[in-house]
Structure formats: C-alpha cells, structure tokens
Design a protein around this motif. Sequence first.
Motif, mmCIF file in Angstrom:
data_model
loop_
_atom_site.group_PDB
_atom_site.id
_atom_site.type_symbol
_atom_site.label_atom_id
_atom_site.label_comp_id
_atom_site.label_asym_id
_atom_site.label_seq_id
_atom_site.Cartn_x
_atom_site.Cartn_y
_atom_site.Cartn_z
ATOM 1 N N HIS A 210 -33.029 35.442 3.160
ATOM 2 C CA HIS A 210 -33.722 36.246 2.157
ATOM 3 C C HIS A 210 -34.528 37.342 2.837
ATOM 4 O O HIS A 210 -35.165 37.099 3.864
ATOM 5 C CB HIS A 210 -34.675 35.379 1.321
ATOM 6 N N VAL B 165 -38.924 41.639 6.492
ATOM 7 C CA VAL B 165 -38.651 40.504 7.360
ATOM 8 C C VAL B 165 -37.564 39.669 6.689
ATOM 9 O O VAL B 165 -37.566 39.499 5.471
ATOM 10 C CB VAL B 165 -39.935 39.682 7.642
ATOM 11 N N GLU B 166 -36.621 39.213 7.477
ATOM 12 C CA GLU B 166 -35.514 38.399 6.981
ATOM 13 C C GLU B 166 -35.779 36.955 7.383
ATOM 14 O O GLU B 166 -36.015 36.662 8.557
ATOM 15 C CB GLU B 166 -34.202 38.873 7.603
ATOM 16 N N ARG B 167 -35.777 36.059 6.393
ATOM 17 C CA ARG B 167 -36.016 34.637 6.670
ATOM 18 C C ARG B 167 -35.110 33.787 5.801
ATOM 19 O O ARG B 167 -35.052 33.978 4.581
ATOM 20 C CB ARG B 167 -37.472 34.271 6.377
ATOM 21 N N ASN B 168 -34.402 32.869 6.432
ATOM 22 C CA ASN B 168 -33.557 31.899 5.725
ATOM 23 C C ASN B 168 -32.617 32.560 4.716
ATOM 24 O O ASN B 168 -32.434 32.056 3.609
ATOM 25 C CB ASN B 168 -34.415 30.845 5.024
ATOM 26 N N SER C 59 -33.583 38.984 -2.564
ATOM 27 C CA SER C 59 -34.729 39.520 -1.841
ATOM 28 C C SER C 59 -35.979 39.537 -2.703
ATOM 29 O O SER C 59 -35.898 39.517 -3.932
ATOM 30 C CB SER C 59 -34.420 40.951 -1.388
ATOM 31 N N THR D 241 -44.732 32.859 6.703
ATOM 32 C CA THR D 241 -44.499 31.526 7.258
ATOM 33 C C THR D 241 -43.319 30.853 6.553
ATOM 34 O O THR D 241 -42.949 31.229 5.434
ATOM 35 C CB THR D 241 -45.748 30.636 7.100
ATOM 36 N N ASP D 242 -42.755 29.846 7.207
ATOM 37 C CA ASP D 242 -41.654 29.084 6.604
ATOM 38 C C ASP D 242 -42.098 28.427 5.301
ATOM 39 O O ASP D 242 -41.331 28.369 4.339
ATOM 40 C CB ASP D 242 -41.153 28.004 7.569
ATOM 41 N N VAL E 264 -42.056 30.994 2.598
ATOM 42 C CA VAL E 264 -40.667 31.287 2.235
ATOM 43 C C VAL E 264 -40.150 30.223 1.271
ATOM 44 O O VAL E 264 -39.567 30.540 0.226
ATOM 45 C CB VAL E 264 -39.762 31.369 3.486
ATOM 46 N N ASN E 265 -40.396 28.961 1.595
ATOM 47 C CA ASN E 265 -39.940 27.871 0.733
ATOM 48 C C ASN E 265 -40.589 27.932 -0.648
ATOM 49 O O ASN E 265 -39.937 27.648 -1.661
ATOM 50 C CB ASN E 265 -40.205 26.521 1.394
ATOM 51 N N HIS F 131 -45.475 39.600 7.904
ATOM 52 C CA HIS F 131 -45.188 38.303 8.497
ATOM 53 C C HIS F 131 -45.233 37.275 7.373
ATOM 54 O O HIS F 131 -46.060 37.378 6.474
ATOM 55 C CB HIS F 131 -46.244 37.955 9.548
#
Length: 97
Positions: free
Chosen positions: A62, A57-60, A24, A6-7, A10-11, A4
């Motif tokens: 990536h 996990v794929e986010r934004n 990635s 968090t946003d 990720v940033n 997991h």
Amino acid sequence: MKMHITDEAVNWFKRELELDDGESVRFFAKYGGSTPVQHGFSLGVQKDVPDDPVAAVERNGHAFFIEGTDEWYFDGHDLYIGYDPKRDEPVYEYKKG
C-alpha cells in the motif's frame, strides 16, 4: 518533506479503511480543527490514487502519500504516523525536517 509510518499504523489503516491489495491512502489538509502546524485545519485521510505526491512511503503493498497541493499544510515538517493501542487509533507527529 518525508513521511514515516509504523507497521502497527499500517495495519490499523488496512483494517479501518478496508484496504484491498494495492490501494493507497492519502493524507490531506481539511478545513476545521487544529494541529501543531496549522490552526483552522486538520489532517484528513482517504483512499485515493497518487497523482503528484510530494511525499510517499510504500508498506505492505500500500502507498501512503501526500499530494503536492497539500504540502503547504505541513509547513516544512515531516509526518510521523504511529499507533496508540490503548485508544486504537493512529498518532500523528510533525517534526521539522
């Protein structure tokens, strides 16, 4: 095993690793250091391309992933990646799944 992120984390990775669209990030076991799940090893991070991910996990745009060859390091724990704004760095938690 699950992961997991968090946003905010990720940033941070996008900024610090200078991720281009679609790139990635791999989390892997590296020799040295210590964590709550392994002594003598710590968590490494690098840009990479998934080959045989055991968790992802794929986010934004990536992918953040762990390869099957590093599953032993997590010893049955899920990986939670957060962000500490005071230290401006990611925070890692390992929780039994």
